[in-house]
Design an enzyme around this catalytic site. Sequence first.
Site, short mmCIF file in Angstrom:
data_model
loop_
_atom_site.label_atom_id
_atom_site.label_comp_id
_atom_site.label_asym_id
_atom_site.label_seq_id
_atom_site.Cartn_x
_atom_site.Cartn_y
_atom_site.Cartn_z
N HIS A 143 0.85 -1.21 0.00
CA HIS A 143 0.00 0.00 0.00
C HIS A 143 0.87 1.24 0.00
O HIS A 143 1.97 1.26 0.52
CB HIS A 143 -0.94 0.02 1.21
N HIS B 173 0.99 5.26 1.13
CA HIS B 173 0.40 6.27 2.03
C HIS B 173 0.41 7.63 1.32
O HIS B 173 1.43 8.02 0.74
CB HIS B 173 1.25 6.45 3.29
#
Length: 138
Positions: free
Chosen positions: A102, A104
């Site tokens: 992922h 940020h």
Amino acid sequence: MPYDSENVFAKILRGEMPCHKVYENESTVAFMDIMPMSDGHVLVVPRSPAENIFDLDEEYLKEVTKTTKLLSHAIKKALDPSGLIVKQFNGSDAGQTVFHYHMHIIPVYNGAPNKNHGYEMEKPERLESIAQIIAAKL
Ligand code: 5GP
């Protein structure tokens, strides 16, 4: 370490856990971090069972980048931060705590220090209202 399909982001992608979604397409989903470093902290997650940069297919990396850029523009328009951090952790020694790749996106407001990531839960109503404000600028 083999990919653990029971990680929280895998569950969110399968619709088994809720999230405050901002955007989705065929390859990626963007939703609010539940323990944000600042208002508008968004995570961009590929729909691919990859733990980290080493595992993620280049096509998905490209899609994550495209969604990250789209969301960065929307966050800037919606929340008017003075800066924006885009970062990503690989491995627990680097600070990774959820083992599904992922990115940020973390707004910064006029030099105010951001909180530690994954530290303090935000109220669901606040996350949902920020998600809607960002989504409206997409
Ligand atoms: P990492 O350290 O792996 O790069 O970051 C994981 C991030 O996921 C942390 O910032 C943490 O606050 C966030 N997080 C952990 N569990 C959940 C969850 O169940 N839902 C959402 N939306 N974010 C989560």
